[in-house]
Scaffold this motif. Structure first.
Motif, PDB file in Angstrom:
ATOM      1  N   THR A  48      -6.013   8.165  -0.008  1.00 45.37           N
ATOM      2  CA  THR A  48      -4.700   8.193  -0.652  1.00 45.37           C
ATOM      3  C   THR A  48      -4.001   6.856  -0.417  1.00 45.37           C
ATOM      4  OG1 THR A  48      -4.469  10.574  -0.336  1.00 45.37           O
ATOM      5  CG2 THR A  48      -2.432   9.336  -0.600  1.00 45.37           C
ATOM      6  N   VAL A  49      -3.330   6.336  -1.440  1.00 46.28           N
ATOM      7  CA  VAL A  49      -2.474   5.160  -1.282  1.00 46.28           C
ATOM      8  C   VAL A  49      -1.032   5.625  -1.445  1.00 46.28           C
ATOM      9  CG1 VAL A  49      -1.937   2.840  -2.069  1.00 46.28           C
ATOM     10  CG2 VAL A  49      -4.241   3.730  -2.357  1.00 46.28           C
ATOM     11  N   ALA A  50      -0.148   5.226  -0.531  1.00 47.96           N
ATOM     12  CA  ALA A  50       1.252   5.665  -0.560  1.00 47.96           C
ATOM     13  C   ALA A  50       2.178   4.461  -0.443  1.00 47.96           C
ATOM     14  CB  ALA A  50       1.516   6.629   0.601  1.00 47.96           C
ATOM     15  N   THR A  51       3.158   4.373  -1.328  1.00 42.82           N
ATOM     16  CA  THR A  51       4.113   3.260  -1.303  1.00 42.82           C
ATOM     17  C   THR A  51       5.520   3.771  -1.552  1.00 42.82           C
ATOM     18  OG1 THR A  51       4.250   2.757  -3.673  1.00 42.82           O
ATOM     19  CG2 THR A  51       2.352   1.878  -2.483  1.00 42.82           C
ATOM     20  N   ASP A  82       2.229  -1.463  -6.993  1.00 42.87           N
ATOM     21  CA  ASP A  82       1.751  -1.479  -5.603  1.00 42.87           C
ATOM     22  C   ASP A  82       0.488  -0.637  -5.434  1.00 42.87           C
ATOM     23  OD1 ASP A  82       3.603  -3.243  -4.466  1.00 42.87           O
ATOM     24  OD2 ASP A  82       5.059  -1.649  -4.105  1.00 42.87           O
ATOM     25  N   ALA A  85      -2.286  -2.596  -6.885  1.00 45.18           N
ATOM     26  CA  ALA A  85      -2.569  -3.766  -6.044  1.00 45.18           C
ATOM     27  C   ALA A  85      -3.402  -3.402  -4.815  1.00 45.18           C
ATOM     28  CB  ALA A  85      -1.267  -4.435  -5.619  1.00 45.18           C
ATOM     29  N   MET A  86      -3.408  -2.121  -4.442  1.00 42.93           N
ATOM     30  CA  MET A  86      -4.257  -1.672  -3.331  1.00 42.93           C
ATOM     31  C   MET A  86      -5.630  -1.228  -3.831  1.00 42.93           C
ATOM     32  SD  MET A  86      -2.370  -2.116  -0.665  1.00 42.93           S
ATOM     33  CE  MET A  86      -3.501  -1.426   0.556  1.00 42.93           C
ATOM     34  N   PRO A 150     -10.201   0.611  -1.101  1.00 42.84           N
ATOM     35  CA  PRO A 150      -8.937  -0.132  -1.053  1.00 42.84           C
ATOM     36  C   PRO A 150      -9.154  -1.641  -0.975  1.00 42.84           C
ATOM     37  CG  PRO A 150      -9.280   1.175   0.960  1.00 42.84           C
ATOM     38  CD  PRO A 150     -10.391   1.514   0.039  1.00 42.84           C
ATOM     39  N   ILE A 151      -8.261  -2.396  -1.628  1.00 45.28           N
ATOM     40  CA  ILE A 151      -8.289  -3.857  -1.571  1.00 45.28           C
ATOM     41  C   ILE A 151      -7.058  -4.293  -0.786  1.00 45.28           C
ATOM     42  CG2 ILE A 151      -8.411  -5.998  -2.904  1.00 45.28           C
ATOM     43  CD1 ILE A 151     -10.596  -4.266  -3.818  1.00 45.28           C
ATOM     44  N   TYR A 152      -7.273  -4.949   0.352  1.00 44.87           N
ATOM     45  CA  TYR A 152      -6.161  -5.361   1.196  1.00 44.87           C
ATOM     46  C   TYR A 152      -5.803  -6.827   0.952  1.00 44.87           C
ATOM     47  CZ  TYR A 152      -7.423  -1.046   3.608  1.00 44.87           C
ATOM     48  OH  TYR A 152      -7.693   0.268   3.902  1.00 44.87           O
ATOM     49  N   ARG A 153      -4.713  -7.271   1.556  1.00 37.19           N
ATOM     50  CA  ARG A 153      -4.348  -8.686   1.489  1.00 37.19           C
ATOM     51  C   ARG A 153      -5.203  -9.523   2.437  1.00 37.19           C
ATOM     52  NH1 ARG A 153       2.190  -8.220   2.071  1.00 37.19           N
ATOM     53  NH2 ARG A 153       2.528  -7.150   0.101  1.00 37.19           N
ATOM     54  N   SER A 154      -5.913  -8.845   3.301  1.00 40.94           N
ATOM     55  CA  SER A 154      -6.539  -9.535   4.430  1.00 40.94           C
ATOM     56  C   SER A 154      -7.986  -9.955   4.184  1.00 40.94           C
ATOM     57  CB  SER A 154      -6.491  -8.618   5.655  1.00 40.94           C
ATOM     58  OG  SER A 154      -7.067  -7.358   5.335  1.00 40.94           O
ATOM     59  N   MET A 214      -5.941  -8.728  -2.678  1.00 40.54           N
ATOM     60  CA  MET A 214      -5.092  -8.583  -3.873  1.00 40.54           C
ATOM     61  C   MET A 214      -3.700  -8.117  -3.458  1.00 40.54           C
ATOM     62  SD  MET A 214      -6.090  -6.971  -7.562  1.00 40.54           S
ATOM     63  CE  MET A 214      -6.184  -5.235  -7.222  1.00 40.54           C
ATOM     64  N   CYS A 215      -2.705  -8.566  -4.228  1.00 41.64           N
ATOM     65  CA  CYS A 215      -1.357  -8.015  -4.090  1.00 41.64           C
ATOM     66  C   CYS A 215      -0.664  -8.158  -5.438  1.00 41.64           C
ATOM     67  CB  CYS A 215      -0.559  -8.717  -2.989  1.00 41.64           C
ATOM     68  SG  CYS A 215      -0.115 -10.409  -3.335  1.00 41.64           S
ATOM     69  N   ASP A 216       0.479  -7.511  -5.602  1.00 40.45           N
ATOM     70  CA  ASP A 216       1.221  -7.742  -6.836  1.00 40.45           C
ATOM     71  C   ASP A 216       2.311  -8.781  -6.565  1.00 40.45           C
ATOM     72  OD1 ASP A 216       2.972  -5.988  -5.395  1.00 40.45           O
ATOM     73  OD2 ASP A 216       3.942  -5.437  -7.272  1.00 40.45           O
TER      74      ASP A 216
END
Lengths: 320, 320
Positions: A48-51, A82, A85-86, A150-154, A214-216
């Motif tokens: 799950t992705v939660a924002t 968001d 972007a994840m 999931p795709i993180y910023r890291s 990735m990010c928005d």
């Protein structure tokens, strides 16, 4: 002047909102929605992705610049972006609204329609929330989605290309036009500020191309790329010399502003910034704007002054 | 006067909040938390419960009545109780805060500590959120939990007992004492208003006893029981003659208020109201206050006037 929220009361308002958002039965993966203590979502074999995003009247939107539908759409899009972007797919929104009670009921329902329309475009649904009284209109949206990977910023790697899913700058340019009372000159640019759109297909294309991070674009190119650099522990070199700014140039001329400053600092337009392996082919419409290098920090080259960058480098929510 | 939020800026504030909430690594079922576009939660074979609550300064709390920790705790508890009321276990919170920027940083961190403490008590964790600027402090919390068997408001059956997990009224009594500037007379009652607690074990006990419908006491006994009646399509008969109001009687006398009016209308104390099969034994501390009957609507008997009920029957967020 139509009926006000305070005249119809909370029960009638929630019932009307429930009709716009759908009553939550027969929705994919949803067992129960609006009208109980909480929404219940069926089990999922995916993560799950939660924002959550908040938008406040006169800070994030002005009711004399934007229609209610635009305001609702803008906050919904910020959340939905968001999730994409994840590396996720948006499915559900929870919507919290504080209202003074003096709003026209139709205005509030249009706000809800703006949220519901953006949700529908991406196959998502409003499943719950809260309505309360406050002195300013505040909108809180939580988006929930699923992802298999999931795709993180890291995840940015030295040698990766830095890419963006479109030319940034229109949101800042649109805001500048509104402030200068010149909205009628460039309605499309102003609209990009008032009601940004989100292109989930571009996010998918970046993931298919092997996105490592990735990010928005929420807070501006320099700020958001700096976050990828910091999270990944890498340096990033940005080169903007090849960008075609023609869509912003006329607006820049009319306001005596270098359009490159909009490109560097414009936020809230929810394009996707990603790093891709050096060998990856760029998906359609995606622009290459730099590369990942050894070291730390973000270097920018292009036709603009260093001073311009350092001044605009950070965007502070609490600055006056 | 300590440092203000506007003096340290958003980045430093989020870093400090991240320390209080924990950085989200090594958390049960959580892959990634604060610091990316969204939090990522591991797949679950259970259904997800999702709720959202908003609290606005001077509507839901006053900074001269409550400490920052109490305010944070109160909003967190309101959400956590909704998860329990659906038959779920709370796991994650998303926290959105709008601040003027003039707040002392320590005040904001205490607010976060209040939220984090309540989360910790129930085994939950803050995993993300948003900080923005606004003219009034507004707090939005989304709680996410899991359940193997959701309990809805709609399951009450004719013949069931109506029960509540404790004596309601203290929150309204506490508010009345604060308004009358008599907080020092009954500090425990005032505290029940400023920082209500939630007893998840009682919710579990009600579920084990076979609860057919359940909700938490958010808007007052009459309002919340009416919602069960409407959702279940049944009548409910409430009899409050046997309640022991002694803990509220002295406060009532000191304010010349019938304490029964607090019992009927007090909200935001997050006790659990449930319907149980006629044969079920009452869990410890649970009070029987009525039964489910054929028909529609809620009938109340007890020592108070009909006028008192009808006046207080509805709680309107948007009334002035």
């Amino acid at each position: 002047m139509g009926l006000q929220v305070a005249q119809i009361g909370e029960g009638a308002l929630i019932a009307a909102l429930g009709k716009i958002f759908g009553q939550g039965k027969n929705v994919k993966n949803q067992l129960f929605g609006i009208g109980d203590d909480g929404a219940v979502l069926a089990p999922s074999s995916l993560a799950t992705v939660a924002t959550m995003d908040l938008a406040v009247e006169d800070v994030h939107f002005k009711t004399d610049w934007s229609t209610a539908k635009q305001i609702g759409a803008k906050v919904a899009v910020a959340n939905i972006a968001d999730i994409y972007a994840m590396g996720g797919e948006p499915h559900f929104l929870l919507v919290g609204i504080s209202l003074t009670g003096q709003e026209e009921v139709e205005w509030v329902l249009d706000l809800a329609r703006g949220i519901a329309d953006e949700a529908k475009k991406v196959g998502a649904q409003v499943i719950g929330g809260d309505t309360v009284r406050g002195e300013k209109i505040t909108i809180a949206i939580t988006a929930l989605g699923n992802t298999s990977e999931p795709i993180y910023r890291s995840g940015a790697k030295v040698g990766d290309q830095l890419v963006i899913s479109g030319l940034p700058g229109a949101s800042a340019a649109g805001l500048a036009l509104l402030k200068a009372d010149k909205r009628e000159l460039f309605p499309e640019i102003v609209n990009a500020h008032l009601q940004p759109s989100v292109d989930g297909k571009r996010a998918h294309a970046l993931i298919s191309a092997g996105a490592t991070a990735m990010c928005d674009l929420s807070d501006g190119l320099l700020v958001d790329v700096t976050r990828i650099s910091e999270a990944s522990g890498v340096g990033i070199k940005i080169n903007l010399d090849h960008l075609n700014l023609s869509s912003l140039t006329k607006a820049g001329t009319s306001l005596a502003v270098d359009p490159m400053s909009w490109v560097l600092t414009s936020g809230e337009e929810h394009l996707f910034i990603a790093t891709l392996p050096a060998s990856a082919a760029l998906p359609e419409g995606v622009l290459r704007i730099g590369e990942v290098i050894h070291g730390l920090g973000v270097e920018v080259s292009g036709e603009f002054s260093d001073a311009q960058i350092s001044e605009k480098n950070t965007w502070q929510h609490f600055e006056k």
